[in-house]
Design a protein around this motif. Sequence first.
Motif, PDB file in Angstrom:
ATOM      1  N   ARG A 142       1.136   2.145  -5.008  1.00  0.00           N
ATOM      2  CA  ARG A 142       1.348   2.044  -3.569  1.00  0.00           C
ATOM      3  C   ARG A 142       0.303   2.919  -2.887  1.00  0.00           C
ATOM      4  NH1 ARG A 142       5.266  -0.631  -1.930  1.00  0.00           N
ATOM      5  NH2 ARG A 142       5.514   0.452   0.035  1.00  0.00           N
ATOM      6  N   TYR A 143      -0.067   2.561  -1.659  1.00  0.00           N
ATOM      7  CA  TYR A 143      -1.062   3.331  -0.931  1.00  0.00           C
ATOM      8  C   TYR A 143      -0.594   3.608   0.487  1.00  0.00           C
ATOM      9  CZ  TYR A 143      -2.399  -0.845   1.636  1.00  0.00           C
ATOM     10  OH  TYR A 143      -2.373  -1.942   2.457  1.00  0.00           O
ATOM     11  N   TYR A 144      -1.213   4.596   1.104  1.00  0.00           N
ATOM     12  CA  TYR A 144      -0.967   4.951   2.498  1.00  0.00           C
ATOM     13  C   TYR A 144      -2.297   5.399   3.078  1.00  0.00           C
ATOM     14  CZ  TYR A 144       2.208   6.184   6.294  1.00  0.00           C
ATOM     15  OH  TYR A 144       2.897   6.201   7.477  1.00  0.00           O
ATOM     16  N   GLU A 163      -1.614   2.453   7.671  1.00  0.00           N
ATOM     17  CA  GLU A 163      -1.395   1.226   6.901  1.00  0.00           C
ATOM     18  C   GLU A 163      -0.839   1.631   5.549  1.00  0.00           C
ATOM     19  OE1 GLU A 163      -3.751  -2.520   4.885  1.00  0.00           O
ATOM     20  OE2 GLU A 163      -4.751  -1.369   6.445  1.00  0.00           O
ATOM     21  N   TRP A 164       0.161   0.884   5.064  1.00  0.00           N
ATOM     22  CA  TRP A 164       0.768   1.211   3.780  1.00  0.00           C
ATOM     23  C   TRP A 164       1.237  -0.059   3.089  1.00  0.00           C
ATOM     24  CZ3 TRP A 164       2.847   2.036   8.550  1.00  0.00           C
ATOM     25  CH2 TRP A 164       4.024   1.392   8.842  1.00  0.00           C
ATOM     26  N   GLY A 165       1.368   0.037   1.789  1.00  0.00           N
ATOM     27  CA  GLY A 165       1.829  -1.109   1.016  1.00  0.00           C
ATOM     28  C   GLY A 165       1.488  -0.943  -0.444  1.00  0.00           C
ATOM     29  N   GLN A 166       1.550  -2.044  -1.155  1.00  0.00           N
ATOM     30  CA  GLN A 166       1.228  -2.061  -2.582  1.00  0.00           C
ATOM     31  C   GLN A 166      -0.124  -2.742  -2.745  1.00  0.00           C
ATOM     32  OE1 GLN A 166       4.394  -3.495  -4.946  1.00  0.00           O
ATOM     33  NE2 GLN A 166       3.521  -2.733  -6.829  1.00  0.00           N
ATOM     34  N   GLN A 167      -1.004  -2.123  -3.501  1.00  0.00           N
ATOM     35  CA  GLN A 167      -2.342  -2.703  -3.671  1.00  0.00           C
ATOM     36  C   GLN A 167      -2.222  -4.111  -4.230  1.00  0.00           C
ATOM     37  OE1 GLN A 167      -4.685   0.046  -5.959  1.00  0.00           O
ATOM     38  NE2 GLN A 167      -5.194   1.219  -4.147  1.00  0.00           N
ATOM     39  N   ARG A 207       1.712  -7.082  -0.205  1.00  0.00           N
ATOM     40  CA  ARG A 207       1.961  -7.024   1.227  1.00  0.00           C
ATOM     41  C   ARG A 207       1.703  -5.630   1.760  1.00  0.00           C
ATOM     42  NH1 ARG A 207       7.566  -9.943   2.347  1.00  0.00           N
ATOM     43  NH2 ARG A 207       6.877  -9.429   4.435  1.00  0.00           N
ATOM     44  N   SER A 208       1.335  -5.573   3.041  1.00  0.00           N
ATOM     45  CA  SER A 208       1.123  -4.283   3.679  1.00  0.00           C
ATOM     46  C   SER A 208       1.727  -4.298   5.080  1.00  0.00           C
ATOM     47  CB  SER A 208      -0.361  -3.943   3.744  1.00  0.00           C
ATOM     48  OG  SER A 208      -1.027  -4.833   4.601  1.00  0.00           O
ATOM     49  N   SER A 209       1.916  -3.114   5.617  1.00  0.00           N
ATOM     50  CA  SER A 209       2.403  -2.941   6.981  1.00  0.00           C
ATOM     51  C   SER A 209       1.476  -1.970   7.683  1.00  0.00           C
ATOM     52  CB  SER A 209       3.825  -2.375   6.972  1.00  0.00           C
ATOM     53  OG  SER A 209       4.708  -3.251   6.311  1.00  0.00           O
ATOM     54  N   SER A 210       1.504  -2.005   9.012  1.00  0.00           N
ATOM     55  CA  SER A 210       0.661  -1.078   9.752  1.00  0.00           C
ATOM     56  C   SER A 210       1.350  -0.656  11.037  1.00  0.00           C
ATOM     57  CB  SER A 210      -0.696  -1.699  10.060  1.00  0.00           C
ATOM     58  OG  SER A 210      -0.543  -2.822  10.881  1.00  0.00           O
TER      59      SER A 210
END
Length: 86
Positions: free
Chosen positions: A16-18, A35-39, A42-45
């Motif tokens: 996961r990243y942020y 922005e965050w999510g799983q490489q 899906r991501s969110s911002s």
Amino acid sequence: MRIYLQTQVAAAESPRYYDIILQQDLLGGWTLYREWGQQGGRSSSKREVYLERDDALTAFAQARDAQVKRGFRVMFSQGLEAPHAR
């Protein structure tokens, strides 16, 4: 300023990243992008606007500290005043 954080790499899933970015706009305000999510997934911002630099820096540091407490590690930082994880 920019800080990219990531969780430990596990064999079963992608990390996961942020990503936290702070930029000054043309009118002198400051915008904090997250922005965050799983490489590879899906991501969110989220975007927040601040009129004062100090308020923006405080929000940037709080966002970083919250993710470090959740187990994310700083992988990349950029900027003259790029804060480091504590």
